[in-house]
Scaffold this motif. Sequence first.
Motif, short mmCIF file in Angstrom:
data_model
loop_
_atom_site.label_atom_id
_atom_site.label_comp_id
_atom_site.label_asym_id
_atom_site.label_seq_id
_atom_site.Cartn_x
_atom_site.Cartn_y
_atom_site.Cartn_z
N ARG A 117 0.85 -1.20 0.00
CA ARG A 117 0.00 0.00 0.00
C ARG A 117 0.88 1.24 0.00
N ARG A 118 0.69 2.10 -1.01
CA ARG A 118 1.47 3.33 -1.06
C ARG A 118 0.69 4.38 -1.84
N HIS A 119 0.89 5.62 -1.48
CA HIS A 119 0.27 6.72 -2.25
C HIS A 119 1.19 7.02 -3.43
N ASP A 120 0.67 6.96 -4.63
CA ASP A 120 1.55 7.14 -5.78
C ASP A 120 0.88 7.98 -6.85
N SER A 121 1.50 7.97 -8.02
CA SER A 121 1.14 8.89 -9.09
C SER A 121 -0.16 8.58 -9.79
N LEU A 122 -0.75 7.41 -9.55
CA LEU A 122 -2.05 7.12 -10.17
C LEU A 122 -3.18 7.43 -9.20
N ASP A 123 -2.92 8.43 -8.34
CA ASP A 123 -3.90 9.04 -7.44
C ASP A 123 -4.08 8.30 -6.11
N VAL A 136 -1.47 11.38 -17.71
CA VAL A 136 -0.97 10.24 -16.94
C VAL A 136 -1.65 10.16 -15.58
N GLN A 137 -1.95 11.32 -14.98
CA GLN A 137 -2.57 11.34 -13.65
C GLN A 137 -4.07 11.59 -13.78
N GLY A 138 -4.88 10.61 -13.42
CA GLY A 138 -6.32 10.79 -13.39
C GLY A 138 -7.02 10.56 -14.72
N ILE A 139 -8.32 10.85 -14.72
CA ILE A 139 -9.17 10.63 -15.90
C ILE A 139 -9.38 11.96 -16.61
N LYS A 169 3.01 7.13 -22.65
CA LYS A 169 3.98 8.00 -21.98
C LYS A 169 5.39 7.65 -22.41
N SER A 170 6.21 8.68 -22.62
CA SER A 170 7.61 8.47 -22.95
C SER A 170 8.48 8.72 -21.73
N LEU A 171 9.31 7.77 -21.40
CA LEU A 171 10.25 7.93 -20.29
C LEU A 171 11.58 8.47 -20.82
N PRO A 172 12.34 9.17 -19.99
CA PRO A 172 13.65 9.67 -20.43
C PRO A 172 14.72 8.58 -20.43
N ILE A 173 14.41 7.47 -21.08
CA ILE A 173 15.39 6.40 -21.29
C ILE A 173 15.22 5.91 -22.72
#
Length: 801
Positions: free
Chosen positions: A61-67, A602-605, A629-633
């Motif tokens: 359980r963690r608070h993360d970027s998908l809300d 990326v975050q939310g609807i 989404k494009s990552l910087p790699i």
Amino acid sequence: MSNRVSGIIGTSSGELVMEDSNNNGIETDDDRDHDEEVHSHDHDDHRRGLQGKKVSWQKLRRHDSLDIESRSFSAHHSHASKGKEWPVILHLAFQSIGIVYGDIGTSPLYVYASTFTGGIQHNDDILGVLSLIFYTITLIPLIKYVFIVLRANDNGDGGTFALYSLICRYAKVGLIPSQQAEDREVSNFQLELPNNRLKRASKVKSLLENSRFAKIFLLFATMLGTSMVIGDGVLTPCISVLSAVGGIKEATSVMTEDRIVWVSVAILICLFMVQRFGTDKVGYSFAPIICVWFAFIGGIGVYNFIKYDPTVIKALNPKYIIDYFKRNKKDAWISLGGVVLAITGTEALFADVGHFTVRSIQISMCCVTYPSLILAYGGQASFLRKHNDLVEDTFFKSIPDSLYWPVFVVAVMAAIIASQAMISGTFSIIQQSLALGCFPRVKIVHTSAKYEGQVYIPEVNYLLMLACIGVTAGFKNTTKIGNAYGIAVVFVMTLTSSFLVLIMIMIWKTNILLVIPFIVIIGSVEFLYLSSVLYKFDQGGYLPLAFAAVLMFIMYVWNNVYRRKYHYELEHKISPEKLKEIAANTNFSRLPGLAMFYSELVQGIPPIFKHYMENVPAVHSVLVFVSIKSLPISKVPMEERFLFRRVDPKELFVFRCVARYGYNDVRNEQEPFEKMLIEKLKEFTYENIWLTQKMVQNDESHKEHELDHGGSEREVSKQIDEGRIQEIVEKETEIIDQAWRAGVVHLMGETEVIAGKGARIWKKILIDYAYTFMKRNLRQSDKVFDIPHQRMLKVGMTYEL
């Protein structure tokens, strides 16, 4: 905000091209049965694997970027370095000769002619220029690039974009707020950091992160470097082909300057017309031809050195450089614009490292390219010491008569190969710019199943062809093109050095006593060359700057509006409470089937979904919001591509999915995007249910243990619970399978943007005219994403920015 609904729903990204299922998006029942059978075995494997794990709720359980809470299911593994056996390294070293060194290898065709544009005034000037060439090649391509810059690769990939992405990973300098904590879990994302963090590195990082100007400047510098390399892609074919074809004047007087120009134009047209077939069809012959070319120029150099004037070896003494400047003063400084052409194509060393390895390029440079070039320039200098008046056609005049035709044929072939390498490089750079959101969407065609870096962009190909024809027919000789060429080359080198200093301080944490000499020596040399090439601005030097200005304007407009749209969606995204209200609406109905709703958010609807529901109060039985989404790699491993989250209330069967790509990732036509996403969704659903239920069960078992109930009762309860979990899993997986069988619909948000009321005139020009013009005249989203029209629906909406 004005709204509209159209019978068509797309995305404004265009960053990545997604393939649908095989058979034109239609899958047979046999295929699905096979997939379900395989997946049932996967369920058993997952269950056995999870039963053996002790799961901690606190870890999960963690608070993360998908809300709220998300699960990324991936087989994490360390990113293996490109450690290869010596036979493989040597094979790659041989291959790299054909791809990397075509440009720098054809420089001897025109360097002395471009340097001594007013003729040779003093015989020792030849020694001064030879000394300049020797030390420039040694200092910039050999020491700076081969032994320092190549170390700054991004998981094996190089170029200006790779340097920028490397900096973006160590400091939050990206202008689009799409960073997610889970991105750092991708195996290719993190690099090893030294434990002894220095205050200087932290201070530089903090300055970059807290300065909006620094973030904009870094992006601007990356765009400028990209634009200059694209300009290089226009000028290389012009100067290389024109120089090689010009050699025919030695064989016949019938070939006038105009005829040479038109022959060169014909070759260029043929070169661009065959781009769509891909370079892998003829790529195997590149290395042998360039090797023969290096053997020719090195051998002829030795022949001329022995025959005419072996004393040119005195040029190893840098004193001749000082004497050259003393004698010629301003003219010597101006002539540096010709000397710098000896290192054209050096950036290709770094840009193409992703197709080979650092060690292979180091070997090919040190063992083949560098010695051949030094011998070639030394031999030409020996010839010129006895023939001062033949400087305009040094290369072909210095060839022994018996070797003229073989060398001429190989020279033309080498020029074409050099041009091909730069054209392919231009396509790759534009592909990377798309991932950054800095270039309008264009169709990217992957021309080789074997070599993943080989791409073809039809629109760009024809624009490059027209530019090359215009430059060749307009300038007609290599002198003016050389002036333009020098500016493009030195600008990119200077930008690379600037990025490298940041990387040395912030990432490598290099001792300051090593950073300062690098800045002083390399920086002063490149600044001197830059000042010289800029002096010839009015003699053709304006050309790459004009190209860069046009490209920078296009990239700036697209990126600026792209960021404004993203921030708008972020500010107006749908809250979880609003989604529950939509679900509770009595007019709300469900349709059979599975819908994929594409959005850049990326975050939310995204707010466009609310607009859709207000006009069409129905949603499919399974709905997945997909963000590309494009990552910087450079590349994201396939098993780490998808990041899922289930949206509450769970009975809605609504999911969020972020599909992550690197800037060099290519779509794999053998594994269609749609099929992969659904398989990963079923994995996510299975593991999400299993882990949640097992954690609840473990808590209950712990309480029972404290109450000291009988062991046999706990075993029976455990078996019942596992059976219940498996039943829930099978039920939810069946719902997804049924939805898939009922049909997949691709919903695409096609947003129009206009400047808000009261906006300034510049903002109106930027959004209402420049961006809109580009968008209307380039490919639409459905063409970029290759989604079948019969399964696609576009939802239109207008944003007031």
